[in-house]
Design an enzyme around this catalytic site. Structure first.
Site, PDB file in Angstrom:
ATOM      1  N   ASP A 127       0.854  -1.189   0.000  1.00 17.48           N
ATOM      2  CA  ASP A 127       0.000   0.000   0.000  1.00 17.48           C
ATOM      3  C   ASP A 127       0.887   1.235   0.000  1.00 17.48           C
ATOM      4  O   ASP A 127       1.798   1.355   0.831  1.00 17.48           O
ATOM      5  CB  ASP A 127      -0.876   0.023   1.254  1.00 17.48           C
ATOM      6  CG  ASP A 127      -1.985  -1.010   1.220  1.00 17.48           C
ATOM      7  OD1 ASP A 127      -3.035  -0.714   0.621  1.00 17.48           O
ATOM      8  OD2 ASP A 127      -1.792  -2.100   1.788  1.00 17.48           O
ATOM      9  N   HIS A 167      -7.418   5.678   0.922  1.00 14.72           N
ATOM     10  CA  HIS A 167      -8.310   5.443   2.050  1.00 14.72           C
ATOM     11  C   HIS A 167      -7.486   5.371   3.324  1.00 14.72           C
ATOM     12  O   HIS A 167      -6.259   5.269   3.277  1.00 14.72           O
ATOM     13  CB  HIS A 167      -9.076   4.127   1.850  1.00 14.72           C
ATOM     14  CG  HIS A 167      -8.182   2.924   1.742  1.00 14.72           C
ATOM     15  ND1 HIS A 167      -7.461   2.634   0.597  1.00 14.72           N
ATOM     16  CD2 HIS A 167      -7.861   1.938   2.630  1.00 14.72           C
ATOM     17  CE1 HIS A 167      -6.751   1.534   0.781  1.00 14.72           C
ATOM     18  NE2 HIS A 167      -6.968   1.095   2.009  1.00 14.72           N
ATOM     19  N   ASP A 175      -7.166  -4.917   9.749  1.00  9.24           N
ATOM     20  CA  ASP A 175      -6.341  -3.720   9.913  1.00  9.24           C
ATOM     21  C   ASP A 175      -5.663  -3.742  11.284  1.00  9.24           C
ATOM     22  O   ASP A 175      -6.328  -3.748  12.312  1.00  9.24           O
ATOM     23  CB  ASP A 175      -7.187  -2.454   9.778  1.00  9.24           C
ATOM     24  CG  ASP A 175      -7.598  -2.168   8.343  1.00  9.24           C
ATOM     25  OD1 ASP A 175      -7.121  -2.896   7.452  1.00  9.24           O
ATOM     26  OD2 ASP A 175      -8.374  -1.230   8.119  1.00  9.24           O
ATOM     27  N   GLU A 260     -11.180  -0.764  -2.270  1.00  9.34           N
ATOM     28  CA  GLU A 260     -12.118  -1.499  -3.120  1.00  9.34           C
ATOM     29  C   GLU A 260     -13.192  -0.585  -3.707  1.00  9.34           C
ATOM     30  O   GLU A 260     -13.579   0.419  -3.098  1.00  9.34           O
ATOM     31  CB  GLU A 260     -12.785  -2.612  -2.308  1.00  9.34           C
ATOM     32  CG  GLU A 260     -11.785  -3.625  -1.786  1.00  9.34           C
ATOM     33  CD  GLU A 260     -12.325  -4.503  -0.665  1.00  9.34           C
ATOM     34  OE1 GLU A 260     -11.772  -5.598  -0.464  1.00  9.34           O
ATOM     35  OE2 GLU A 260     -13.273  -4.089   0.013  1.00  9.34           O
ATOM     36  N   LYS A 369      -9.834  -3.261  -7.552  1.00  2.84           N
ATOM     37  CA  LYS A 369     -10.325  -4.379  -6.737  1.00  2.84           C
ATOM     38  C   LYS A 369     -11.813  -4.294  -6.457  1.00  2.84           C
ATOM     39  O   LYS A 369     -12.351  -3.228  -6.174  1.00  2.84           O
ATOM     40  CB  LYS A 369      -9.551  -4.445  -5.419  1.00  2.84           C
ATOM     41  CG  LYS A 369      -9.931  -5.627  -4.532  1.00  2.84           C
ATOM     42  CD  LYS A 369      -8.865  -6.002  -3.537  1.00  2.84           C
ATOM     43  CE  LYS A 369      -8.474  -4.897  -2.604  1.00  2.84           C
ATOM     44  NZ  LYS A 369      -7.607  -5.384  -1.494  1.00  2.84           N
ATOM     45  N   THR A 416     -11.352 -10.701  -4.147  1.00  5.80           N
ATOM     46  CA  THR A 416     -10.911 -11.256  -2.864  1.00  5.80           C
ATOM     47  C   THR A 416     -11.604 -12.582  -2.551  1.00  5.80           C
ATOM     48  O   THR A 416     -12.346 -13.126  -3.355  1.00  5.80           O
ATOM     49  CB  THR A 416     -11.182 -10.261  -1.729  1.00  5.80           C
ATOM     50  OG1 THR A 416     -12.598 -10.055  -1.640  1.00  5.80           O
ATOM     51  CG2 THR A 416     -10.508  -8.937  -1.983  1.00  5.80           C
ATOM     52  N   GLU A 454      -6.924 -12.447  -4.425  1.00  5.92           N
ATOM     53  CA  GLU A 454      -6.199 -12.611  -3.169  1.00  5.92           C
ATOM     54  C   GLU A 454      -7.105 -13.271  -2.139  1.00  5.92           C
ATOM     55  O   GLU A 454      -8.328 -13.311  -2.305  1.00  5.92           O
ATOM     56  CB  GLU A 454      -5.722 -11.250  -2.653  1.00  5.92           C
ATOM     57  CG  GLU A 454      -6.842 -10.260  -2.428  1.00  5.92           C
ATOM     58  CD  GLU A 454      -6.360  -8.843  -2.216  1.00  5.92           C
ATOM     59  OE1 GLU A 454      -6.814  -8.197  -1.241  1.00  5.92           O
ATOM     60  OE2 GLU A 454      -5.543  -8.363  -3.019  1.00  5.92           O
ATOM     61  N   ASN A 455      -6.516 -13.796  -1.095  1.00  5.67           N
ATOM     62  CA  ASN A 455      -7.302 -14.319   0.021  1.00  5.67           C
ATOM     63  C   ASN A 455      -7.744 -13.160   0.897  1.00  5.67           C
ATOM     64  O   ASN A 455      -7.051 -12.144   1.014  1.00  5.67           O
ATOM     65  CB  ASN A 455      -6.509 -15.347   0.824  1.00  5.67           C
ATOM     66  CG  ASN A 455      -5.130 -14.856   1.220  1.00  5.67           C
ATOM     67  OD1 ASN A 455      -4.338 -14.431   0.374  1.00  5.67           O
ATOM     68  ND2 ASN A 455      -4.825 -14.913   2.507  1.00  5.67           N
ATOM     69  N   ALA A 456      -8.902 -13.293   1.516  1.00  4.95           N
ATOM     70  CA  ALA A 456      -9.435 -12.216   2.355  1.00  4.95           C
ATOM     71  C   ALA A 456      -8.868 -12.262   3.764  1.00  4.95           C
ATOM     72  O   ALA A 456      -8.703 -11.221   4.405  1.00  4.95           O
ATOM     73  CB  ALA A 456     -10.959 -12.302   2.405  1.00  4.95           C
ATOM     74  N   LEU A 457      -8.579 -13.470   4.255  1.00  7.78           N
ATOM     75  CA  LEU A 457      -8.077 -13.657   5.616  1.00  7.78           C
ATOM     76  C   LEU A 457      -6.830 -14.541   5.574  1.00  7.78           C
ATOM     77  O   LEU A 457      -6.697 -15.388   4.687  1.00  7.78           O
ATOM     78  CB  LEU A 457      -9.152 -14.309   6.497  1.00  7.78           C
ATOM     79  CG  LEU A 457     -10.473 -13.528   6.643  1.00  7.78           C
ATOM     80  CD1 LEU A 457     -11.506 -14.379   7.372  1.00  7.78           C
ATOM     81  CD2 LEU A 457     -10.243 -12.214   7.374  1.00  7.78           C
ATOM     82  N   ARG A 494      -0.978 -12.317   4.397  1.00  5.28           N
ATOM     83  CA  ARG A 494       0.053 -11.370   4.105  1.00  5.28           C
ATOM     84  C   ARG A 494       1.334 -11.796   4.755  1.00  5.28           C
ATOM     85  O   ARG A 494       1.365 -12.814   5.461  1.00  5.28           O
ATOM     86  CB  ARG A 494      -0.386  -9.958   4.499  1.00  5.28           C
ATOM     87  CG  ARG A 494      -0.157  -9.509   5.885  1.00  5.28           C
ATOM     88  CD  ARG A 494      -0.563  -8.056   6.167  1.00  5.28           C
ATOM     89  NE  ARG A 494      -1.888  -7.599   5.755  1.00  5.28           N
ATOM     90  CZ  ARG A 494      -2.112  -6.650   4.858  1.00  5.28           C
ATOM     91  NH1 ARG A 494      -1.074  -6.078   4.249  1.00  5.28           N
ATOM     92  NH2 ARG A 494      -3.324  -6.276   4.577  1.00  5.28           N
TER      93      ARG A 494
END
Length: 590
Positions: A127, A167, A175, A260, A369, A416, A454-457, A494
């Site tokens: 980011d 954002h 986060d 997003e 995204k 995602t 990507e994976n969300a979690l 991540r």
């Protein structure tokens, strides 16, 4: 009145053969290995580059038509298995650059990046926070920490995906740090709070600026879109050497909360808890005025924004708007939902158009995204998707118009929740994550887009990895050439200390190998037929009614039941048993 517009180039990737969709992974840069493949490609380019004016009806039937049977000579491959290679990137920590604009623990990061490279990882994603770079004042940019980071990534021989993050960080799932919008932006909000998204109760969300003021010069004479454009121009100027060296694979343009293209309908910072339906966020005075104007033009000046859609943690059936035969199915409800989702389309289109102008000529791709709102997908109203701005129902596709808009800018569609399986979600959430992924990826491919995800979690188990692998190649590998369907790339969320724990990292390395179709790291993207050419100008603006033609539902492409590149097969009984235990644990926890 007869409308005329310019047609835009469509790179067909699917052709109907025996009623089955066949993916043609057409390389975009000719070389000695693929001369035959490019004979057709060059003829196709020559024909579509002759701009001509066409009627709206012709536009619908030609530029947006479903791919038809066409003569094509498939590419020949020196190593056919490389056509199955899907690059894997790893998302860097949210706070890798601190709020004070300093590269956090360079030595530790260098060690981690070196380990990722040794594990076969192709690159990383980061980011690039607006709230850090332009924190000192309007157009006072400081890229020094990011330049240090980019140089480190390049020295470690990894590729880079950069996110233009307009954002705040904080308030969303996962986060772990807090990076607000620039202070001088927030100060404008103190005197004019309607620059922020607002729900029906009057709560204002400061995650990002409301699309209702996209073109209003409230920020020292600049509009939000001008601010985003200036930021990207400065990025291009200050990162010119990294762009020239092709360190950057793509630039993902932030379009809303969490980057997003959506409204901030579900915010943990405002009390949302999964699987709440969320709330419409269009009650700032600018969007209210816009809706009233739209209703008046439609002949219904009496219509107001919904006042019966409940609160963020309600269920669909507990509200008048989303319940069976509720307001969402009435003329008034349909008008509102069309307006709400169309505003999102226009917002994304305008920002991506600016991004295209900024990076014109650079050898890099744009990306954007879409959020994976999988809860309540199994219900009639798809309430959580509707509050987010995706007007998606069983008889109306809410994602393909977005994909069609992305196609105008040749932007990669990033999605995602690739790792999620329906069986892992609590029954009360009425989730269909697998079907949602299948729908959105299919929509992207049907609009001739490159599709990434990507994976969300965070996941460290074979079940999660296998689901990602299945989505990356939904019909498996093809040992003789390109598979029927293949994602352009996958970003793993991540980089953490937990990932580098021996047991987790061992299985992760196997996952990387499987993403590469059991091949070693290929540092040259051209060898697996990912060619990046200098960015060309976005195609002419697509009329809104043409975008909405894409709402007609079409059956998604078929998916295999399981991946043919299973991590489980390589890890043996122990990891299979561990995956089962983790699955049971997650179910009990939910």
């Amino acid at each position: 009145m007869r409308m005329t517009i310019n047609t835009f180039e469509v790179h067909e990737r699917y052709f109907q053969r025996n009623n089955k969709a066949i993916r043609v992974d057409r390389a975009r840069k000719p070389n000695s290995r693929t001369k035959q493949a490019f004979k057709f490609d060059n003829i196709h380019r020559a024909s579509v580059n002759k701009q001509r004016s066409v009627s709206l009806a012709e536009f619908k039937t030609s530029a947006i038509a479903e791919p038809a049977e066409a003569p094509i000579v498939p590419p020949t491959y020196e190593d056919p298995m490389l056509a199955n290679y899907v690059p894997i990137y790893v998302m860097l920590p949210l706070g890798v650059i601190t709020n004070d604009n300093v590269l956090e623990d360079r030595a530790k990061l260098e060690k981690q990046l070196t380990e990722l490279r040794a594990a076969g990882v192709d690159g990383v994603m980061v980011d690039v926070w607006w709230g850090i770079v332009e924190s000192k004042g309007p157009q006072q940019y400081d890229w020094s920490a990011y330049r240090s980071l980019f140089q480190l990534v390049q020295d470690c021989k990894l590729k880079l995906q950069a996110i233009m993050s307009f954002h705040q960080c904080g308030g969303n799932i996962g986060d772990s740090v807090s990076i607000p919008l620039p202070k001088w932006v927030l100060e404008v909000g103190e005197s004019n709070p309607d620059i922020f998204y607002t729900n029906s109760s009057g709560f204002m969300n400061k995650e990002c600026i409301s699309l209702g003021v996209d073109n209003k010069p409230f920020f020292n004479g600049r509009t939000p879109i001008q601010m985003y454009s200036d930021y990207m121009k400065s990025f291009r100027e200050n990162m010119a050497d990294f762009l020239e060296s092709e360190l950057l694979i793509d630039i993902e343009v932030g379009l809303g909360p969490a980057g997003e293209l959506r409204y901030p309908s579900y915010a943990e910072s405002l009390g949302w808890v999964f699987p709440g339906i969320g709330e419409f966020n269009c009650y700032d005075k600018y969007l209210q005025a816009d809706f009233k104007d739209a209703a008046k033009r439609a002949g219904h000046p009496e219509w107001e924004l919904p006042d019966n859609a409940g609160s963020s943690n309600d269920t669909p059936e507990s509200t008048e708007f989303f319940r069976s035969k509720g307001t969402y199915q009435t003329e008034k409800g349909k008008f509102f939902l069309t307006w709400y989702s169309n505003k999102l389309l226009t917002h994304g289109d305008e920002i991506l158009d600016e991004a295209n102008k900024v990076f014109l000529g650079c050898k890099v791709k744009l990306a954007a995204k879409i959020a994976g709102i999988h809860w309540w997908y199994k219900t009639e109203s798809h309430a959580a998707e509707l509050t987010s701005g995706y007007y998606n129902l069983s008889d109306r596709d809410g994602y393909r118009p977005v994909a069609r808009m992305f196609a105008r800018h040749n932007a990669i569609l990033n999605f995602t929740c690739l790792e999620m399986r329906n069986s892992e979600q609590p029954e009360e959430a009425k989730s269909c994550a697998q079907e949602l992924v299948q729908q959105v990826l299919s929509d992207g491919w049907r609009e001739n887009l490159e599709v990434a995800g990507e994976n969300a979690l965070p996941r460290y188990d074979s079940e999660g990895y296998n689901q990602i692998l299945l989505n990356a190649r939904p019909n498996g590998v093809n040992k003789k050439g390109p598979p029927k369907l293949r994602m352009y790339g996958v970003t793993y969320l991540r980089l953490t200390e937990e990932l580098f724990q021996k047991q987790n990292f061992d299985i992760f390395k196997i996952f990387v190998k499987k993403m590469h179709a059991n091949q070693d790291l290929c540092p040259d993207p051209e060898k697996y037929y990912h060619y990046t050419v200098p960015m060309e100008r976005s195609k002419p603006k697509i009329p809104l009614e043409v975008l909405l033609e894409a709402t007609k539902p079409v059956k998604p492409y078929p998916w295999s039941e399981v991946t043919d590149m299973s991590v489980s097969e390589a890890t043996g009984f122990f990891f299979d048993l561990l995956a089962i235990i983790l699955s049971v644990f997650r179910k009990n926890r939910n």
